[in-house]
Design a protein around this motif. Structure first.
Motif, PDB file in Angstrom:
ATOM      1  N   MET A 238     -12.665 -29.256  13.944  1.00 32.19           N
ATOM      2  CA  MET A 238     -11.264 -28.852  14.080  1.00 32.19           C
ATOM      3  C   MET A 238     -10.375 -30.065  14.331  1.00 32.19           C
ATOM      4  N   CYS A 239      -9.288 -30.153  13.580  1.00 34.45           N
ATOM      5  CA  CYS A 239      -8.332 -31.228  13.800  1.00 34.45           C
ATOM      6  C   CYS A 239      -7.587 -30.980  15.107  1.00 34.45           C
ATOM      7  N   SER A 240      -7.521 -31.983  15.946  1.00 33.16           N
ATOM      8  CA  SER A 240      -6.837 -31.843  17.232  1.00 33.16           C
ATOM      9  C   SER A 240      -5.326 -31.861  17.088  1.00 33.16           C
ATOM     10  N   GLY A 241      -4.842 -32.355  15.943  1.00 35.37           N
ATOM     11  CA  GLY A 241      -3.406 -32.437  15.752  1.00 35.37           C
ATOM     12  C   GLY A 241      -2.771 -31.146  15.285  1.00 35.37           C
ATOM     13  N   CYS A 242      -3.428 -30.454  14.327  1.00 28.64           N
ATOM     14  CA  CYS A 242      -2.817 -29.249  13.750  1.00 28.64           C
ATOM     15  C   CYS A 242      -3.668 -27.994  13.927  1.00 28.64           C
ATOM     16  N   ARG A 243      -4.865 -28.134  14.535  1.00 31.88           N
ATOM     17  CA  ARG A 243      -5.761 -27.002  14.765  1.00 31.88           C
ATOM     18  C   ARG A 243      -6.180 -26.322  13.472  1.00 31.88           C
ATOM     19  N   LYS A 244      -6.397 -27.127  12.422  1.00 34.66           N
ATOM     20  CA  LYS A 244      -6.903 -26.627  11.143  1.00 34.66           C
ATOM     21  C   LYS A 244      -8.298 -27.203  10.903  1.00 34.66           C
ATOM     22  N   LYS A 249     -15.483 -34.293   3.860  1.00 29.41           N
ATOM     23  CA  LYS A 249     -14.690 -35.026   2.873  1.00 29.41           C
ATOM     24  C   LYS A 249     -13.327 -35.395   3.461  1.00 29.41           C
ATOM     25  N   ASP A 250     -12.725 -34.458   4.199  1.00 33.28           N
ATOM     26  CA  ASP A 250     -11.415 -34.712   4.807  1.00 33.28           C
ATOM     27  C   ASP A 250     -11.470 -35.896   5.767  1.00 33.28           C
ATOM     28  N   LYS A 251     -12.611 -36.074   6.407  1.00 36.85           N
ATOM     29  CA  LYS A 251     -12.743 -37.144   7.405  1.00 36.85           C
ATOM     30  C   LYS A 251     -12.749 -38.534   6.774  1.00 36.85           C
ATOM     31  N   LYS A 252     -12.945 -38.596   5.454  1.00 41.97           N
ATOM     32  CA  LYS A 252     -12.937 -39.879   4.757  1.00 41.97           C
ATOM     33  C   LYS A 252     -11.512 -40.335   4.427  1.00 41.97           C
ATOM     34  N   SER A 253     -10.552 -39.438   4.610  1.00 44.67           N
ATOM     35  CA  SER A 253      -9.150 -39.766   4.338  1.00 44.67           C
ATOM     36  C   SER A 253      -8.633 -40.795   5.342  1.00 44.67           C
ATOM     37  N   LYS A 254      -7.762 -41.678   4.880  1.00 40.50           N
ATOM     38  CA  LYS A 254      -7.159 -42.683   5.757  1.00 40.50           C
ATOM     39  C   LYS A 254      -6.256 -42.033   6.802  1.00 40.50           C
ATOM     40  N   LYS A 255      -5.862 -40.784   6.529  1.00 35.25           N
ATOM     41  CA  LYS A 255      -4.980 -40.087   7.459  1.00 35.25           C
ATOM     42  C   LYS A 255      -5.748 -39.354   8.560  1.00 35.25           C
ATOM     43  N   TYR A 256      -7.089 -39.374   8.430  1.00 37.49           N
ATOM     44  CA  TYR A 256      -7.890 -38.731   9.483  1.00 37.49           C
ATOM     45  C   TYR A 256      -8.169 -39.724  10.609  1.00 37.49           C
ATOM     46  N   GLU A 258     -10.006 -39.313  14.458  1.00 39.86           N
ATOM     47  CA  GLU A 258     -10.664 -38.387  15.374  1.00 39.86           C
ATOM     48  C   GLU A 258      -9.825 -38.117  16.619  1.00 39.86           C
ATOM     49  N   GLY A 259      -9.635 -36.829  16.877  1.00 37.83           N
ATOM     50  CA  GLY A 259      -8.888 -36.429  18.063  1.00 37.83           C
ATOM     51  C   GLY A 259      -7.385 -36.546  17.925  1.00 37.83           C
ATOM     52  N   VAL A 260      -6.916 -37.002  16.733  1.00 39.13           N
ATOM     53  CA  VAL A 260      -5.474 -37.257  16.577  1.00 39.13           C
ATOM     54  C   VAL A 260      -4.878 -36.501  15.398  1.00 39.13           C
ATOM     55  N   SER A 261      -5.391 -36.719  14.190  1.00 40.51           N
ATOM     56  CA  SER A 261      -4.745 -36.146  13.002  1.00 40.51           C
ATOM     57  C   SER A 261      -5.687 -36.037  11.827  1.00 40.51           C
ATOM     58  N   CYS A 262      -5.201 -35.330  10.785  1.00 43.58           N
ATOM     59  CA  CYS A 262      -5.902 -35.242   9.501  1.00 43.58           C
ATOM     60  C   CYS A 262      -4.852 -35.343   8.401  1.00 43.58           C
ATOM     61  N   SER A 263      -5.270 -35.271   7.154  1.00 41.73           N
ATOM     62  CA  SER A 263      -4.329 -35.396   6.034  1.00 41.73           C
ATOM     63  C   SER A 263      -3.308 -34.265   6.013  1.00 41.73           C
ATOM     64  N   ASN A 264      -3.649 -33.148   6.658  1.00 42.55           N
ATOM     65  CA  ASN A 264      -2.743 -32.002   6.692  1.00 42.55           C
ATOM     66  C   ASN A 264      -1.551 -32.210   7.624  1.00 42.55           C
ATOM     67  N   CYS A 265      -1.744 -33.005   8.689  1.00 44.53           N
ATOM     68  CA  CYS A 265      -0.694 -33.110   9.712  1.00 44.53           C
ATOM     69  C   CYS A 265      -0.221 -34.524  10.027  1.00 44.53           C
ATOM     70  N   ARG A 266      -0.923 -35.545   9.546  1.00 44.00           N
ATOM     71  CA  ARG A 266      -0.626 -36.923   9.917  1.00 44.00           C
ATOM     72  C   ARG A 266       0.847 -37.281   9.761  1.00 44.00           C
ATOM     73  N   ASP A 267       1.421 -36.933   8.629  1.00 40.86           N
ATOM     74  CA  ASP A 267       2.816 -37.318   8.350  1.00 40.86           C
ATOM     75  C   ASP A 267       3.836 -36.475   9.111  1.00 40.86           C
ATOM     76  N   ASN A 268       3.379 -35.379   9.726  1.00 38.90           N
ATOM     77  CA  ASN A 268       4.303 -34.508  10.455  1.00 38.90           C
ATOM     78  C   ASN A 268       4.297 -34.740  11.971  1.00 38.90           C
ATOM     79  N   LEU A 269       3.371 -35.560  12.435  1.00 41.92           N
ATOM     80  CA  LEU A 269       3.290 -35.841  13.870  1.00 41.92           C
ATOM     81  C   LEU A 269       4.186 -37.003  14.245  1.00 41.92           C
ATOM     82  N   THR A 270       4.802 -36.927  15.406  1.00 41.45           N
ATOM     83  CA  THR A 270       5.616 -38.038  15.902  1.00 41.45           C
ATOM     84  C   THR A 270       4.696 -39.086  16.533  1.00 41.45           C
ATOM     85  N   GLU A 271       5.207 -40.286  16.703  1.00 40.29           N
ATOM     86  CA  GLU A 271       4.413 -41.348  17.335  1.00 40.29           C
ATOM     87  C   GLU A 271       4.079 -40.987  18.779  1.00 40.29           C
ATOM     88  N   ILE A 272       4.967 -40.256  19.421  1.00 39.32           N
ATOM     89  CA  ILE A 272       4.715 -39.826  20.795  1.00 39.32           C
ATOM     90  C   ILE A 272       3.522 -38.865  20.831  1.00 39.32           C
TER      91      ILE A 272
END
Length: 301
Positions: A238-244, A249-256, A258-272
């Motif tokens: 489970m992605c800790s950022g968006c709960r999806k 395969k998703d974990k190989k993405s540069k946007k993944y 661990e514990g922070v984000s995945c390709s589904n939510c990386r661009d929608n999360l704030t730096e905070i």
């Protein structure tokens, strides 16, 4: 080893507040975890615990809610406790579609898993995955379509647009969403509506991989995240950022991360947000090194 027992029952229930307390107290007493949803139209639940405790709890639930058998049930095993704590919730509906359901006089349209393949292989059959889009992406049946609605209350609008003359084969995780949707379609004049008995879980439990028309894994709403044939725990986390759910395969993405984000939510999360999630993951990693468990690990194993 833990037993995971899922079930639902459509039956007019009263004294919801009183029954919530009785159920909650018993779950705690027997060290049972999971979620039970009760409403005036019935009950829907998935609970987990040691085999003997689950059996006693099943008997107690039937006694408290005054019925003899479930409309549908499924059982599987897990090497770890897949739930964080026991919850009993009171809702307006066990499946939110905007109307209460009674199965009285309902046509028996359940299709056994062993007969399901023949039904959905028929080119005239519309194979309808009634789950949410993110569940559909984890796995589904060959040639199925998904309504692509995140809120189940929007589902009736989609159903009304379907061809009444075309056979419809519906399925969902355990069967309850299809149970309610099929009654809706019957009331709208649909004649050829079928639903997979016991849902996907029943199919994966009883159909061998080599005979299966299922592709992928099945998302489940507990800390197993997904299951495969034989209901063994799957490969998703489970992605800790968006709960999806996140695949290997998703974990190989540069946007993944661990514990922070995945390709589904990386661009929608704030730096905070990212900073906060990184701090949380750092605490989890430190807890692992010390041999203890961080509270976040306990809840989202």
């Amino acid at each position: 080893m833990f037993d995971i027992f899922g079930f639902y029952k459509f039956k007019k229930l009263t004294s919801l507040k009183k029954n919530k307390i009785l159920l909650q107290d018993y779950l705690i007493k027997k060290n049972i975890r999971g979620t039970i949803v009760i409403a005036s139209e019935g009950v829907n639940a998935t609970i987990s615990g040691k085999t003997s405790d689950v059996k006693l709890t099943i008997t107690k639930i039937k006694k408290i809610l005054d019925f003899k058998k479930f409309d549908s049930e499924n059982i599987s095993k897990s090497k770890f406790q897949p739930f964080h704590k026991p919850k009993v919730k009171i809702k307006k509906e066990v499946v939110p579609m905007g109307y209460s359901l009674s199965l009285k006089n309902k046509k028996d349209n359940h299709v056994d898993p062993k007969k399901w393949n023949k039904l959905i292989n028929d080119k005239e059959t519309l194979v309808l995955d009634s789950r949410k889009p993110f569940e559909y992406k984890v796995g589904t049946f060959k040639k199925s379509v998904n309504p692509d609605v995140d809120n189940f209350r929007e589902f009736p609008k989609y159903l009304e647009k379907l061809n009444k003359k075309k056979p419809i084969a519906m399925f969902c995780t355990g069967g309850i969403r299809c149970e309610k949707a099929s009654v809706f379609l019957e009331k709208k004049g649909f004649k050829n509506v079928y639903q997979l008995k016991g849902g996907i879980l029943n199919y994966l439990k009883n159909i061998k991989n080599e005979d299966s028309l299922w592709k992928g894994e099945c998302f489940v709403f507990d800390n197993r995240i997904s299951v495969k044939h034989g209901l063994v725990t799957g490969t998703y986390s489970m992605c800790s950022g968006c709960r999806k759910p996140v695949s290997l395969k998703d974990k190989k993405s540069k946007k993944y991360e661990e514990g922070v984000s995945c390709s589904n939510c990386r661009d929608n999360l704030t730096e905070i947000q990212k900073g906060r999630f990184r701090m949380r993951q750092k605490q989890i990693n430190l807890a692992k090194k010390s041999g203890s468990k961080h509270i976040f690990q306990k809840e989202f194993k």
